[in-house]
Design a protein around this motif. Structure first.
Motif, mmCIF file in Angstrom:
data_model
loop_
_atom_site.group_PDB
_atom_site.id
_atom_site.type_symbol
_atom_site.label_atom_id
_atom_site.label_comp_id
_atom_site.label_asym_id
_atom_site.label_seq_id
_atom_site.Cartn_x
_atom_site.Cartn_y
_atom_site.Cartn_z
ATOM 1 N N GLY A 229 80.460 23.931 47.063
ATOM 2 C CA GLY A 229 79.858 22.693 47.534
ATOM 3 C C GLY A 229 79.280 21.878 46.395
ATOM 4 N N LEU A 230 78.298 21.073 46.730
ATOM 5 C CA LEU A 230 77.703 20.172 45.758
ATOM 6 C C LEU A 230 76.184 20.249 45.849
ATOM 7 C CD1 LEU A 230 79.864 16.985 46.466
ATOM 8 C CD2 LEU A 230 79.986 18.404 44.419
ATOM 9 N N VAL A 231 75.542 20.088 44.707
ATOM 10 C CA VAL A 231 74.077 20.031 44.717
ATOM 11 C C VAL A 231 73.639 19.019 43.659
ATOM 12 C CG1 VAL A 231 73.746 21.936 43.076
ATOM 13 C CG2 VAL A 231 71.957 21.425 44.733
ATOM 14 N N SER A 232 72.527 18.327 43.950
ATOM 15 C CA SER A 232 72.105 17.316 42.987
ATOM 16 C C SER A 232 71.461 17.965 41.777
ATOM 17 C CB SER A 232 71.124 16.340 43.645
ATOM 18 O OG SER A 232 70.021 17.034 44.163
ATOM 19 N N PRO A 233 71.622 17.362 40.614
ATOM 20 C CA PRO A 233 70.916 17.881 39.436
ATOM 21 C C PRO A 233 69.417 17.649 39.640
ATOM 22 C CG PRO A 233 71.932 15.774 38.939
ATOM 23 C CD PRO A 233 72.387 16.163 40.315
ATOM 24 N N PRO A 234 68.578 18.423 38.934
ATOM 25 C CA PRO A 234 67.137 18.310 39.153
ATOM 26 C C PRO A 234 66.592 16.894 38.963
ATOM 27 C CG PRO A 234 67.635 20.243 37.854
ATOM 28 C CD PRO A 234 68.920 19.501 38.007
ATOM 29 N N THR A 235 67.316 16.063 38.237
ATOM 30 C CA THR A 235 66.821 14.709 38.021
ATOM 31 C C THR A 235 67.011 13.823 39.244
ATOM 32 O OG1 THR A 235 68.958 14.369 36.997
ATOM 33 C CG2 THR A 235 67.060 14.570 35.531
ATOM 34 N N LEU A 236 67.800 14.295 40.199
ATOM 35 C CA LEU A 236 68.087 13.481 41.373
ATOM 36 C C LEU A 236 67.561 14.222 42.594
ATOM 37 C CD1 LEU A 236 69.681 10.997 42.422
ATOM 38 C CD2 LEU A 236 71.679 12.478 42.580
ATOM 39 N N SER A 237 66.503 13.707 43.201
ATOM 40 C CA SER A 237 65.949 14.408 44.359
ATOM 41 C C SER A 237 65.531 13.406 45.411
ATOM 42 C CB SER A 237 64.772 15.280 43.925
ATOM 43 O OG SER A 237 63.737 14.464 43.412
ATOM 44 N N ARG A 238 65.177 13.928 46.563
ATOM 45 C CA ARG A 238 64.808 13.105 47.704
ATOM 46 C C ARG A 238 63.451 13.539 48.234
ATOM 47 N NH1 ARG A 238 68.385 10.098 46.448
ATOM 48 N NH2 ARG A 238 70.232 9.568 47.645
ATOM 49 N N ALA A 239 62.794 12.628 48.928
ATOM 50 C CA ALA A 239 61.486 12.970 49.494
ATOM 51 C C ALA A 239 61.619 13.835 50.741
ATOM 52 C CB ALA A 239 60.715 11.695 49.820
ATOM 53 N N SER A 240 62.807 13.870 51.348
ATOM 54 C CA SER A 240 62.979 14.727 52.516
ATOM 55 C C SER A 240 64.209 15.595 52.342
ATOM 56 C CB SER A 240 63.108 13.903 53.788
ATOM 57 O OG SER A 240 64.470 13.662 54.077
ATOM 58 N N LEU A 262 67.369 27.817 48.511
ATOM 59 C CA LEU A 262 67.517 26.528 47.830
ATOM 60 C C LEU A 262 66.180 26.099 47.218
ATOM 61 C CD1 LEU A 262 69.410 24.194 47.176
ATOM 62 C CD2 LEU A 262 68.940 23.222 49.427
ATOM 63 N N ARG A 263 65.118 26.310 48.005
ATOM 64 C CA ARG A 263 63.791 25.921 47.511
ATOM 65 C C ARG A 263 63.408 26.760 46.289
ATOM 66 N NH1 ARG A 263 58.664 27.554 48.812
ATOM 67 N NH2 ARG A 263 59.315 28.785 50.609
ATOM 68 N N VAL A 264 63.653 28.064 46.399
ATOM 69 C CA VAL A 264 63.287 28.948 45.291
ATOM 70 C C VAL A 264 64.101 28.602 44.041
ATOM 71 C CG1 VAL A 264 63.362 31.334 44.461
ATOM 72 C CG2 VAL A 264 62.495 30.830 46.738
ATOM 73 N N ALA A 265 65.390 28.319 44.245
ATOM 74 C CA ALA A 265 66.253 28.014 43.097
ATOM 75 C C ALA A 265 65.780 26.758 42.373
ATOM 76 C CB ALA A 265 67.699 27.854 43.559
ATOM 77 N N CYS A 266 65.172 25.854 43.123
ATOM 78 C CA CYS A 266 64.743 24.579 42.533
ATOM 79 C C CYS A 266 63.337 24.646 41.969
ATOM 80 C CB CYS A 266 64.760 23.484 43.590
ATOM 81 S SG CYS A 266 66.401 23.108 44.140
ATOM 82 N N GLN A 267 62.646 25.760 42.274
ATOM 83 C CA GLN A 267 61.256 25.849 41.864
ATOM 84 C C GLN A 267 61.136 25.734 40.351
ATOM 85 O OE1 GLN A 267 59.014 29.407 43.087
ATOM 86 N NE2 GLN A 267 58.467 28.081 44.770
ATOM 87 N N GLY A 268 60.271 24.870 39.943
ATOM 88 C CA GLY A 268 60.090 24.690 38.510
ATOM 89 C C GLY A 268 61.069 23.698 37.917
ATOM 90 N N LEU A 269 62.093 23.316 38.702
ATOM 91 C CA LEU A 269 63.074 22.359 38.206
ATOM 92 C C LEU A 269 62.865 21.011 38.864
ATOM 93 C CD1 LEU A 269 66.268 24.593 38.281
ATOM 94 C CD2 LEU A 269 64.938 23.923 36.279
ATOM 95 N N ILE A 270 62.558 21.058 40.138
ATOM 96 C CA ILE A 270 62.312 19.831 40.884
ATOM 97 C C ILE A 270 60.838 19.827 41.255
ATOM 98 C CG2 ILE A 270 62.813 18.668 43.075
ATOM 99 C CD1 ILE A 270 65.648 19.554 42.838
ATOM 100 N N GLU A 271 60.228 18.668 41.188
ATOM 101 C CA GLU A 271 58.812 18.594 41.496
ATOM 102 C C GLU A 271 58.536 19.113 42.897
ATOM 103 O OE1 GLU A 271 57.328 14.551 40.866
ATOM 104 O OE2 GLU A 271 59.147 14.320 39.696
ATOM 105 N N ALA A 272 57.380 19.717 43.074
ATOM 106 C CA ALA A 272 56.992 20.198 44.407
ATOM 107 C C ALA A 272 57.015 19.016 45.365
ATOM 108 C CB ALA A 272 55.596 20.808 44.339
ATOM 109 N N GLY A 273 57.493 19.254 46.567
ATOM 110 C CA GLY A 273 57.516 18.192 47.561
ATOM 111 C C GLY A 273 58.776 17.342 47.532
#
Ligand code: ADP
Ligand code: MG
Length: 598
Positions: A229-240, A262-273
């Motif tokens: 599949g596809l996933v956004s790089p950490p620089t591209l995120s959404r509020a929801s 998914l949340r755990v994998a992003c931890q530390g890479l994407i801002e909380a929230g």
């Protein structure tokens, strides 16, 4: 009062609510039936938010006139061979979707197998009509009208026509994403939202996902499991999380395990929230997953959940490889350059320290990712910290402008009292009191537990290893070296009766290594009959206590706000590891009561 059996019609209506809770659920069942029938093209038409009318048309195998009555009967299905409930290839097999829909709406099932004549049957709120001839192309057309018209209690639970329609169209799009080889047309209130021919997976994803071109392509396999599949790089995120589409064996799911992974994998890479954009397809052997645990089949049960979780997290981490949380700019600009070079998963688990170019802690909005300085200053043991945390002395004391945004249920910090409690005011005018130590302990515990779930707590080498004298306990403790390492404690034998602590959990870098070791060991040894997972978690709870801000420590405004934001984004943060509340809320009514005003 006498006990009566419900009339069967009413019982069916109640049961139907489990499967058919809203128009989107109906669309899902009908489209899955069309897919099971081998359709090459599926058209979904929604009117009046789908409450008014849903029509799903396909060019699949069709149903013989003689079978129409059976198709709308309860527990009737053509999809179970013998008693094989496990290795199911089909999407629906509970044999109750059509019956359930017919119980709570007017259902018209018209079908024509290739080479036969068409026929139709109408079920009106549970009453099955006669089979009659019907003219249509080969395939099946199901119309559902006036959903819940005779079940006002359920009608009341529906949202607006607009949002029910949007949700129904969304599920059709999600199913279309999972089946690119099938042509899909989706029409909502006369507007064509999707008109896709049979196409490749990449074409379909590009058609359906926002910014598909900017997303990272995933492909990983391990022990019969495949994640694509596809996933956004950490620089591209959404509020929801609305743009996260998760599939297990091509079924759209709202599965907790995958969401957490998914949340755990992003931890530390994407801002909380913030949330990544993702379309994740997990495929695994049918006997490794039970899809029948949820009435709407939205949740699944994995035979080996730990395996699946670990695999998904590491596959995502690999996809993110070479990317890291960009230094946080002062202005909310999301597109920051990606830091090149591989990133060690263990490091990535550590809560990100503010980058060198980031503003000092007091700047403006409280930053939910701001780390609390954990290291008490002046400790004898120096850890190899990558970025030293600011010490309380160096932390700015000027209070930030309080922010009290509605999305922050714990409000903005106003003051600290008794060096122990944070006083905050919420946007809706309530007073919030937070026990700073209990709250921080809970947050630290959750972080450690998330890290443990990925394979182990990130360790940090001590610059000067610490010798801990343990006497006769030393050999017992050394036997626990493996579980202790998973908890982030690296130990070695050091002569008779002593142990050398080389590594400590990175999150707890400032704590006393000897206390950490003894507490973790105590927790592991307590109740040895308990499962290892339970003992590890108990040990984490003890460790979290050490790394957490003490009662009695002064916090500045930014630190207090950061703690409030962290509580909000941590699951179960309303109670500490010992079950006591971490914060209490007094709204106007509660305050007025205290003052005898009401
Ligand atoms: P299930 O899908 O669990 O078998 P349903 O109530 O959804 O139960 O459908 C009952 C039966 O009706 C199916 O087993 C299938 O034989 C038939 N059926 C339903 N929809 C279609 C369709 N679109 N095309 C062909 N057959 C269908
Ligand atoms: Mg079905």
């Amino acid at each position: 009062m006498s006990i009566r059996l419900l009339p069967p019609e009413l019982a069916d209506r109640i049961a139907a609510g489990e499967v058919v809770e809203r128009p989107a659920a109906v669309v899902k069942e009908l489209v899955e039936n069309a897919l099971d029938a081998g359709a090459g093209r599926i058209a979904v038409t929604l009117e009046g938010g789908g409450i008014g009318r849903i029509v799903v048309e396909d060019d699949g195998a069709g149903i013989a006139a003689a079978d129409l009555e059976l198709a709308v009967a309860r527990h009737a299905t053509s999809k179970i061979l013998g008693d094989d409930l496990v290795g199911l290839r089909h999407f629906g097999f509970r044999g109750e979707a059509l019956a359930a829909i017919g119980a709570v709406a007017r259902l018209t099932l018209a079908s024509r197998p290739r080479g036969s004549d068409g026929a139709a049957i109408v079920v009106e709120h549970g009453r099955v009509g006669p089979v009659a001839p019907a003219a249509l192309n080969s395939g099946t057309r199901v119309s559902v009208e006036n959903l819940f018209a005779a079940v006002p209690a359920r009608l009341k639970f529906l949202k607006s026509t607009r949002s029910e329609g949007a949700a129904a169209a969304e599920i059709a799009r999600t199913l279309a994403m999972a089946h690119p080889e099938v042509g899909f047309v989706v029409t909502l209130e006369g507007r064509q939202l999707l008109a896709a021919p049979s196409e490749t997976e990449a074409e379909r994803q590009a058609r359906l996902l926002a910014e598909a071109g900017a997303l990272i392509k995933l492909h990983a396999v391990r022990e019969g499991m495949r994640l694509s599949g596809l996933v956004s790089p950490p620089t591209l995120s959404r509020a929801s999380a609305a743009e996260q589409h998760l599939f297990v064996n091509r079924r759209p799911v709202a599965d907790k395990l995958l969401k957490v992974a998914l949340r755990v994998a992003c931890q530390g890479l994407i801002e909380a929230g913030r949330h990544p954009i993702a379309a994740l397809f997990l495929d695994l052997p049918a006997e490794e997953v039970d899809v029948n645990v949820h009435p709407a089949k939205a949740e699944v049960r994995f035979a080996a959940p730990d395996h699946v979780r670990g695999f998904v997290i590491s596959a995502l981490r690999m996809a993110f490889g070479g990317t890291a949380l960009p230094p946080r700019p002062a202005a909310p600009i999301r597109a920051a350059p990606i830091r090149p070079g591989p990133i060690r998963p263990a490091l990535a688990l550590v809560h990100p320290r503010a980058g060198p170019g980031s503003p000092p802690a007091q700047a403006g909005l409280a930053d939910a990712t701001l780390p609390l300085p954990l290291a008490p200053s002046g400790r004898g043991v120096l850890a190899l910290a990558r970025d030293p945390a600011p010490t309380p002395a160096s932390a700015p004391t000027s209070a930030p402008t309080p922010v009290s945004a509605p999305e922050h249920p714990l409000g903005a910090a106003l003051a600290q009292v008794l060096s122990t409690y944070i006083v905050a005011e919420t946007a809706d005018g309530a007073l919030v009191l937070v026990d700073q130590h209990a709250a921080h302990e809970r947050i630290t515990h959750q972080r450690l537990a998330d890290a443990l779930a990925v394979g182990g707590v990130a360790r940090q080498a001590l610059l000067v290893p610490v010798v801990v004298e343990l006497g006769s306990r030393a050999p017992v403790l050394l036997e626990q070296a493996v579980p202790l390492a998973r908890l982030g404690l690296g130990i070695e034998p050091f002569g008779p009766g002593a142990v050398l602590v080389r590594e400590v959990p990175a999150l707890l870098a400032g704590a006393d290594p000897s206390r950490l070791l003894q507490d973790a060991a105590d927790a592991l040894e307590e109740d040895v009959a308990a499962p290892l997972a339970a003992r590890l978690d108990r040990a984490l709870a003890r460790l979290a206590c050490h790394g957490s801000v003490r009662a009695g420590r002064r916090l500045n405004g930014a630190e207090m706000d950061a703690l409030l934001r962290q509580i909000e984004s941590t699951p179960n943060a309303h109670t500490c590891s010992h079950g006591r509340p971490t914060w209490i809320r007094l709204d106007r009514a509660a305050l007025e009561k205290l003052f005898g005003r009401r």
